[in-house]
Enzyme design. Structure first.
Site, short mmCIF file in Angstrom:
data_model
loop_
_atom_site.label_atom_id
_atom_site.label_comp_id
_atom_site.label_asym_id
_atom_site.label_seq_id
_atom_site.Cartn_x
_atom_site.Cartn_y
_atom_site.Cartn_z
N ALA A 70 0.87 -1.18 0.00
CA ALA A 70 0.00 0.00 0.00
C ALA A 70 0.90 1.22 0.00
CB ALA A 70 -0.88 0.00 1.24
N LYS A 71 0.60 2.18 -0.88
CA LYS A 71 1.39 3.41 -0.84
C LYS A 71 0.71 4.31 0.18
CE LYS A 71 4.05 6.29 -4.00
NZ LYS A 71 5.41 5.74 -3.89
N ALA A 72 1.06 4.07 1.44
CA ALA A 72 0.37 4.71 2.56
C ALA A 72 1.30 5.67 3.28
CB ALA A 72 -0.12 3.62 3.53
#
Ligand SMILES: *Cc1c(COP(=O)(O)O)cnc(C)c1O
Length: 348
Positions: free
Chosen positions: A170-172
């Site tokens: 996840a690009k969190a």
């Protein structure tokens, strides 16, 4: 004295673009404010994308690199956070293009769409399918693909987050606590960059870029399951390696010592693009100079991204096309042309 220093750090003197995008419309930069209580904790569950657009002066065109791949990954990140799809990535895609046109950029640009739970829902509360809001900023960011130099790297004492801790794919924003410790640690130890191992002791990635080795005529890189972000630049390099350099690509586990004996090591990511690594843990990589394969990849990526290689046109989305702005009054024309679209807010 201390106060003056703080002010210097917090008050940006950088010029900013005229517009950003927030909550379904273009907003003049200074007017983009939110209530103070809605900041900070909201960010814990936010996801984002980092996208580049490249300016081609002879074609007078700005092209977004891999826009659809970025939108697909944004949808994946939103799904992992269990966000509602009240704002679709088709909407975000259009908004990215509208924002670039509104600012009438005539240079390389970095665009960052950020998706967060609307209604100020703090990130420490577990929520399901709650509506989201989008903020998109864009800023000039000249390509560094023609820079000559390489960087030094050290293996970080910080391990990469694991998929059963905080999903690395996840690009969190929250994952960036892991990512920011690494360059800080690297700097303390005298390196430009840090490379992380995973819990199994295998190479994963640098703080916000992936690692590729060149060894005996093959490109080698840790697989997604090593705990890397599913990098779009890495995929693009695979294609260029196979198609243009006829070089096989192996996705497999990599030990840290393999970095020490590789012919070339490079880091890749949207912001960093392609960076040669010339020393790892003070071992010289190859002859200590950026290697020939890395150099070729830098040049191929730049040509593809600038629209100079017709075979890679499908990677690009033209920002201006027929709406190419005149140099004078460019901004006004672009804004007028997109206002109508800008005010349409997609709600499922
Ligand atoms: C964005 C990012 C990358 C690079 O991915 P690209 O799609 O190539 O930009 C690598 N690692 C992390 C942690 C990232 O956030």
């Amino acid at each position: 004295m201390a106060q003056a220093k703080t002010q210097q750090l917090t008050r940006s003197t950088q010029p900013h673009p005229e517009f950003l995008w927030h909550s379904g419309k273009l907003v003049p930069w200074e007017q983009a404010t939110v209530h103070v209580t809605s900041v900070v904790w909201t960010a814990v569950s936010a996801v984002f994308e980092g996208i580049r657009a490249y300016w081609n002066a002879s074609q007078q065109e700005l092209s977004v690199f891999q826009l659809d791949a970025h939108m697909k990954r944004l949808a994946q990140s939103m799904k992992l956070m269990r966000m509602a799809d009240n704002i679709t990535t088709a909407h975000v895609r259009q908004a990215v293009l509208d924002l670039l046109r509104a600012n009438a950029f005539r240079e390389d640009v970095y665009v960052q769409p950020l998706v967060y739970f609307a209604e100020g829902i703090p990130g420490y509360i577990g929520v399901l399918d709650r509506p989201v809001d989008v903020l998109i900023t864009a800023r000039p960011s000249p390509s560094t693909l023609e820079d000559e130099g390489g960087v030094t790297a050290g293996i970080s004492s910080w391990a990469r987050i694991a998929d059963n801790v905080m999903p690395p794919r996840a690009k969190a924003l929250a994952n960036y606590q892991n990512s920011r410790l690494v360059p800080t640690d690297a700097r303390v130890n005298g390196y430009d960059q840090g490379i992380m191992l995973n819990q199994a002791g295998k190479v994963t990635e640098a703080a916000s870029s992936c690692v590729v080795l060149i060894r005996d005529g093959a490109a080698i890189t840790p697989p997604w399951s090593a705990g890397i972000l599913e990098s779009i630049t890495r995929e693009a390099l695979f294609t260029l390696l196979r198609n243009e350099l006829r070089m096989p690509v192996q996705e497999r586990d990599v030990d840290r010592t393999e970095l020490y004996i590789a012919d070339e090591v490079l880091l890749c990511g949207t912001l960093m693009e392609v960076k040669p690594v010339v020393f790892v843990d003070k071992y010289t990589v190859g002859d200590g100079q950026p290697g020939p394969v890395t150099r070729k990849l830098q040049s191929l990526l730049l040509r593809a991204a600038r629209g100079e290689m017709p075979a890679y046109a499908p990677w690009l989305t033209a920002v201006y096309g027929a709406r190419r702005p005149a140099v004078n009054g460019a901004r006004r024309a672009a804004v007028n042309g997109t206002r109508k679209l800008a005010t349409v807010r997609a709600r499922a």
